[in-house]
Every structure is written in C-alpha cells, then in structure tokens.
Scaffold this motif. Structure first.
Motif, PDB file in Angstrom:
ATOM      1  N   VAL A  42       0.865  -1.174   0.000  1.00 56.15           N
ATOM      2  CA  VAL A  42       0.000   0.000   0.000  1.00 56.15           C
ATOM      3  C   VAL A  42       0.903   1.227   0.000  1.00 56.15           C
ATOM      4  O   VAL A  42       1.760   1.375   0.880  1.00 56.15           O
ATOM      5  N   GLU A  43       0.731   2.098  -0.994  1.00 62.81           N
ATOM      6  CA  GLU A  43       1.536   3.314  -1.122  1.00 62.81           C
ATOM      7  C   GLU A  43       0.617   4.524  -1.202  1.00 62.81           C
ATOM      8  O   GLU A  43      -0.374   4.499  -1.948  1.00 62.81           O
ATOM      9  N   PRO A  44       0.917   5.593  -0.468  1.00 62.32           N
ATOM     10  CA  PRO A  44       0.100   6.800  -0.592  1.00 62.32           C
ATOM     11  C   PRO A  44       0.329   7.469  -1.945  1.00 62.32           C
ATOM     12  O   PRO A  44       1.452   7.547  -2.431  1.00 62.32           O
ATOM     13  N   VAL A  45      -0.773   7.914  -2.559  1.00 60.57           N
ATOM     14  CA  VAL A  45      -0.693   8.598  -3.848  1.00 60.57           C
ATOM     15  C   VAL A  45      -0.797  10.104  -3.630  1.00 60.57           C
ATOM     16  O   VAL A  45      -0.062  10.876  -4.199  1.00 60.57           O
ATOM     17  N   ASP A  46      -1.716  10.511  -2.827  1.00 60.90           N
ATOM     18  CA  ASP A  46      -1.828  11.905  -2.395  1.00 60.90           C
ATOM     19  C   ASP A  46      -2.442  11.889  -1.005  1.00 60.90           C
ATOM     20  O   ASP A  46      -2.462  10.851  -0.353  1.00 60.90           O
ATOM     21  N   ASN A  47      -2.939  12.957  -0.568  1.00 58.37           N
ATOM     22  CA  ASN A  47      -3.451  13.052   0.788  1.00 58.37           C
ATOM     23  C   ASN A  47      -4.743  12.260   1.012  1.00 58.37           C
ATOM     24  O   ASN A  47      -5.111  12.005   2.147  1.00 58.37           O
ATOM     25  N   LYS A  48      -5.427  11.861  -0.065  1.00 59.33           N
ATOM     26  CA  LYS A  48      -6.720  11.197   0.089  1.00 59.33           C
ATOM     27  C   LYS A  48      -6.802   9.830  -0.569  1.00 59.33           C
ATOM     28  O   LYS A  48      -7.829   9.181  -0.497  1.00 59.33           O
ATOM     29  N   GLN A  49      -5.749   9.382  -1.230  1.00 58.93           N
ATOM     30  CA  GLN A  49      -5.807   8.110  -1.944  1.00 58.93           C
ATOM     31  C   GLN A  49      -4.558   7.276  -1.662  1.00 58.93           C
ATOM     32  O   GLN A  49      -3.519   7.804  -1.269  1.00 58.93           O
ATOM     33  N   VAL A  50      -4.720   5.966  -1.896  1.00 61.12           N
ATOM     34  CA  VAL A  50      -3.589   5.054  -1.804  1.00 61.12           C
ATOM     35  C   VAL A  50      -3.620   4.123  -3.002  1.00 61.12           C
ATOM     36  O   VAL A  50      -4.671   3.885  -3.601  1.00 61.12           O
TER      37      VAL A  50
END
Length: 186
Positions: A142-150
């Motif tokens: 699991v990697e964060p994409v931005d502040n609201k998505q992964v």
C-alpha cells in the motif's frame, strides 16, 4: 505409528489424553475424525477428571503430523461438579467439510437413584483450531498517492474458491465502507 506413501514413519505413538491425575482418572471411548478444511484431527473421549466418578466429554486437536494443536479441553459440562449422578457417555464426532469445524454428540445420564435413570442426547459445535485460508498472498503493498488516496497492489500464489476481493476504507477504524470489489482468480 503410521507409514507415509514414501515409506517414512509418521505420527509416532504417544499419549493423547492428559486429563486428570495419572492413576486416579480414566479415559474411555476414544473417537477421531479428520477435517480436510482445517487440515487437523479432533480426538474425543469420555474422561473422569476427579475421584468421584463424574464423567465428561473431552477433546484434543492434533495436526496431520501428530503434533498437539490444543491442550485437552472439556466439551461437555453436565451437572454439579463432583456429583456422580451426572455422566456423559459415548462421544461421536463429525467434521463439517464445507465450512470447517465439528459436531460432537454424546449421551447424558442423570441417576435419580439406583433404579431410576434418565438419558438424553446432547451436542455442541467446535470450531477449527487451525484455518487454512483460501488465498495465499505473495505480496501486499500500500503506497500513498496523495493526501486522500492510496495505491494497493497484491499478488497471490493461490486462490481457492475466491470470487472476489473487497477494498474497504474507514476514517475511524470502527466503521468500514466498501469502495471497490475486484474479481478473484479462483
């Protein structure tokens, strides 16, 4: 002692029931069943766990190599403690080969006096001690994409009867909502 298909010995002979103090108690009427869903055996027996001849039903779970998965556990609980008028006999077990687990049934007897006895059949379900999951993961990232998505990525080695994966999210880790359903390979 068993012999495997390759000729190796397996499941060395050993004492299974350790209920009560040696020499004081008795164990009788053993029964065993294999559950392919759980990949384990359940052994049951009638045991006297005190000196007052009160009989209860006990069990132990064993893996396919003969190793103990659980210590002895009491299945039935009939009558007052140390009251020999309440007894359990003849445990019989069946494996649930769909969902896992077991059904154990036995006869319970109550003696009003020497001439008057009452018998009934009782039972209980027992869940598997080991659970083989239908999905074996090789990786899960699991990697964060931005502040609201992964970004979620995973790879499986096996999927047995797996229709789908459910992706859920939570803001408080108590209430969860499904946000996506992805088809499985099995």
């Amino acid at each position: 002692q068993g012999i495997t298909s390759t000729g190796a010995t397996s499941f060395a002979m050993r004492q299974i029931s350790t209920t009560g103090a040696p020499g004081i108690t008795s164990k009788m009427n053993p029964n065993i069943v294999y559950n392919p869903v759980c990949e384990e055996f359940l052994v049951t027996w009638k045991g006297e766990n005190d000196v007052n001849e009160e009989w209860e039903i006990y069990g132990e779970v064993i893996d396919t190599d003969g190793n103990t998965i659980s210590d002895d556990f009491q299945i039935s609980d009939f009558g007052a403690l140390n009251d020999a008028r309440y007894d359990c006999y003849e445990p019989i077990i069946a494996a649930n080969t769909i969902d896992g687990g077991y059904l154990t049934v036995w006869e319970q007897r109550f003696e009003f006096d020497f001439a008057n006895k009452q018998s009934e059949v009782y039972g209980d379900t027992i869940r598997c001690r080991t659970v083989s999951l239908p999905v074996e993961l090789l990786s899960f990232d699991v990697e964060p994409v931005d502040n609201k998505q992964v970004q979620i990525d995973w790879q499986t080695a096996t999927e047995i009867q797996n229709d789908f994966f459910t992706i859920e999210r939570s803001t408080d880790q108590i209430e969860w909502e499904e946000i996506e359903r992805i088809d499985g390979a099995g």
